[in-house]
Design a protein around this motif. Structure first.
Motif, PDB file in Angstrom:
ATOM      1  N   VAL A 124     -14.975 -17.747 -13.093  1.00 29.11           N
ATOM      2  CA  VAL A 124     -14.582 -17.126 -11.832  1.00 29.11           C
ATOM      3  C   VAL A 124     -15.765 -16.299 -11.354  1.00 29.11           C
ATOM      4  N   ARG A 164     -13.317 -16.616  -6.485  1.00 30.08           N
ATOM      5  CA  ARG A 164     -13.151 -18.066  -6.346  1.00 30.08           C
ATOM      6  C   ARG A 164     -13.493 -18.720  -7.677  1.00 30.08           C
ATOM      7  N   SER A 168     -21.906 -14.506  -1.945  1.00 28.84           N
ATOM      8  CA  SER A 168     -20.810 -15.459  -2.053  1.00 28.84           C
ATOM      9  C   SER A 168     -20.586 -15.923  -3.483  1.00 28.84           C
ATOM     10  N   HIS A 193     -17.166 -13.902  -7.648  1.00 26.44           N
ATOM     11  CA  HIS A 193     -16.725 -13.327  -6.372  1.00 26.44           C
ATOM     12  C   HIS A 193     -17.105 -14.252  -5.226  1.00 26.44           C
ATOM     13  N   LYS A 194     -16.467 -14.027  -4.113  1.00 24.66           N
ATOM     14  CA  LYS A 194     -16.839 -14.743  -2.902  1.00 24.66           C
ATOM     15  C   LYS A 194     -17.155 -13.720  -1.832  1.00 24.66           C
ATOM     16  N   HIS A 243     -16.892 -11.261   0.899  1.00 24.87           N
ATOM     17  CA  HIS A 243     -15.734 -10.514   1.378  1.00 24.87           C
ATOM     18  C   HIS A 243     -16.185  -9.179   1.949  1.00 24.87           C
ATOM     19  N   ILE A 289      -6.663 -19.487  -9.341  1.00 21.23           N
ATOM     20  CA  ILE A 289      -6.818 -18.460  -8.314  1.00 21.23           C
ATOM     21  C   ILE A 289      -5.883 -18.782  -7.157  1.00 21.23           C
ATOM     22  N   ASN A 346      -6.405 -15.060  -2.410  1.00 23.70           N
ATOM     23  CA  ASN A 346      -7.281 -14.089  -3.060  1.00 23.70           C
ATOM     24  C   ASN A 346      -8.567 -13.945  -2.244  1.00 23.70           C
ATOM     25  N   LYS A 347      -8.846 -12.736  -1.795  1.00 25.56           N
ATOM     26  CA  LYS A 347     -10.021 -12.487  -0.958  1.00 25.56           C
ATOM     27  C   LYS A 347     -11.268 -12.126  -1.757  1.00 25.56           C
ATOM     28  N   SER A 379      -4.733 -18.993  -3.423  1.00 26.40           N
ATOM     29  CA  SER A 379      -5.535 -19.268  -2.221  1.00 26.40           C
ATOM     30  C   SER A 379      -5.684 -18.054  -1.314  1.00 26.40           C
TER      31      SER A 379
END
Length: 165
Positions: free
Chosen positions: A111, A100, A20, A113-114, A116, A92, A96-97, A94
């Motif tokens: 920035v 974050r 995440s 990643h989250k 996914h 970013i 955007n997959k 909202s």
């Protein structure tokens, strides 16, 4: 055989620990704390900007692109840096997959990643960055980019961008 299975399991669990996004402990050195070392080979990614000059308080686009179609972005951490300090803020969408916002020194200065699905991995990721107000320096965008949990590069940089008053 058992030894190899244990190593593979440790790698999988360690990589999952940051699915995440990068931990706050990575803010300064941008090393994601995976249980393996960063790649030593040149990164198969480039970081480009929509402009080489931007006025303080205005926006530019920053893009990470894999050199080959197989060079997708699974994990990412990016900052605009003046020296070793993250500056400016990212915006970013909202929907955007992949990424974050993260706070290292200030909200949105980083920035990451989250969590996914692999189907959301992209060969190219474009971000919007706003230069700080009342700022007159040169910045470089610095990124850590992961192909997967065991294969990543630290310190992929853009060309310099001049911020003018």
């Amino acid at each position: 055989m058992f030894k190899y299975l244990c190593v593979a399991l440790a790698l999988a669990l360690g990589a999952e620990a940051y699915s995440s996004g990068a931990p706050e402990s990575a803010c300064k050195d941008m090393i994601p704390r995976h249980p393996v070392d960063a790649q030593k080979s040149p990164a198969p990614y480039v970081v480009t900007t929509s402009s080489k000059v931007v006025k303080a308080g205005e926006q530019i686009q920053v893009t990470v692109t894999g050199k080959l179609p197989s060079d997708t972005v699974r994990g990412l951490m990016m900052q605009a840096r003046a020296g070793d300090k993250p500056v400016g803020t990212f915006t970013i969408d909202s929907t955007n997959k992949l990424v974050r916002l993260m706070k290292c020194d200030n909200n949105g200065d980083t920035v990451t990643h989250k969590k996914h699905d692999a189907t959301d991995d992209k060969q190219s990721v474009t971000l919007t960055w706003t230069a700080p107000k009342n700022f007159n320096e040169i910045v470089k965008f610095r990124a850590t980019i992961a192909l997967n949990g065991a294969v990543f590069w630290v310190g992929v940089e853009s060309a310099p961008v001049k911020i003018t008053p």
